[in-house]
Design an enzyme around this catalytic site. Sequence first.
Site, mmCIF file in Angstrom:
data_model
loop_
_atom_site.group_PDB
_atom_site.id
_atom_site.type_symbol
_atom_site.label_atom_id
_atom_site.label_comp_id
_atom_site.label_asym_id
_atom_site.label_seq_id
_atom_site.Cartn_x
_atom_site.Cartn_y
_atom_site.Cartn_z
ATOM 1 N N HIS A 54 -46.898 116.571 -1.679
ATOM 2 C CA HIS A 54 -47.198 116.458 -3.094
ATOM 3 C C HIS A 54 -47.660 117.803 -3.648
ATOM 4 C CE1 HIS A 54 -47.452 111.890 -2.925
ATOM 5 N NE2 HIS A 54 -47.447 112.232 -1.650
ATOM 6 N N SER A 97 -43.265 118.489 10.109
ATOM 7 C CA SER A 97 -43.047 119.919 10.026
ATOM 8 C C SER A 97 -44.323 120.614 9.592
ATOM 9 C CB SER A 97 -41.884 120.232 9.072
ATOM 10 O OG SER A 97 -41.466 121.568 9.264
ATOM 11 N N ASP A 137 -50.554 114.897 4.620
ATOM 12 C CA ASP A 137 -51.344 114.612 5.812
ATOM 13 C C ASP A 137 -51.037 115.682 6.847
ATOM 14 O OD1 ASP A 137 -51.934 112.365 4.403
ATOM 15 O OD2 ASP A 137 -51.337 110.936 5.953
#
EC number: 4.1.1.65
Length: 388
Positions: free
Chosen positions: A246, A357, A170
């Site tokens: 991911h 981050s 995200d």
Amino acid sequence: MRVTGSMRSTGNESWRSWGWRFHPNLLVTGRLHFPQLALRRRLGQLSCMSRPALKLRSWPLTVLYYLLPFGALRPLSRVGWRPVSRVALYKSVPTRLLSRAWGRLNQVELPHWLRRPVYSLYIWTFGVNMKEAAVEDLHHYRNLSEFFRRKLKPQARPVCGLHSVISPSDGKILNFGQVKNCEVEQVKGVTYSLESFLGPRTSTDDVPFPPATPCGSFRNQLVTREGNELYHCVIYLAPGDYHCFHSPTDWTVSHRRHFPGSLMSVNPGMARWIKELFCHNERVVLTGDWKHGFFSLTAVGATNVGSIRIYFDRDLHTNSPRYSKGSYNDFSFVTHANKEGIPMRKGEHLGEFNLGSTIVLIFEAPKDFNFKLKAGQKIRFGEALGSL
């Protein structure tokens, strides 16, 4: 104190409008009085000091310079003093130590009665959607670290199967496009060196940065197939975003490079302010190959994000005092027993941050590769980044 002395009539009113009055040996503002000769002597003594000592003595004045009302310390500039720049002042903050302390605080177990108000405040501040969390009950999370690293419900992020590259997390798209002149944009108009960011293509352990190679030769080391180009995409994870990342495509990870460094904030405003911010910060570079050639995913650390975890790499320890800035350490996943590396499927769990981050993708692809993005848009893990 009464200050006497002559003043030319030329420009007299303009100086008075700023509240200045002059004396041969005294600089005066409306409220502050500066003995000019004494300041010059003192600055002369400071100029003889070592650089670390001089920085230490200059910090208090610099902080006051930026905090006090406009112009309050301007008379000091007349006797040769210059404040440390805001960027240099921010870089001097011990962000690694602070982030390490924050990590320890995150591990402290909260009392059962305190969990809901603490997490509710965080949810309200950063707009967290707990309906997507695998466990919605706030009392389930024993400490802040568990809450930051919460998992999602399986159906919350469907993985797009139609496109070859998906978003690994995200976040917000800061920049994307072709890599030109071995420079990558961290935000619009602010670039950093590709080689400084990824490091040289040689695999060595705990070595300082070697001299940079010519741009063309470094690009040629990355682009392995004729007719291909290098592409990049920068995704910023805010504190309220899902903190796991991911695999963005089907690829094989063959190498990991860990750069110890600073842990400055990587929010878009800071990225516009500090050139080569991503090259200063601690980061973990994973490199390998996909069906079109070179592929890399870099997890960039930030303030209070001292922990970058890669699930299949147990030897990785970020924000550790045993590593010094200006160096890097390598680890190869290609061994005698495993000559291919670590195979990753698109959408497979890869790692996680603590808080938030940045993820930077740099990869090789044919010239007809197209991004399905707009700069500044919000994106979620599993959504399309681009395809052929």
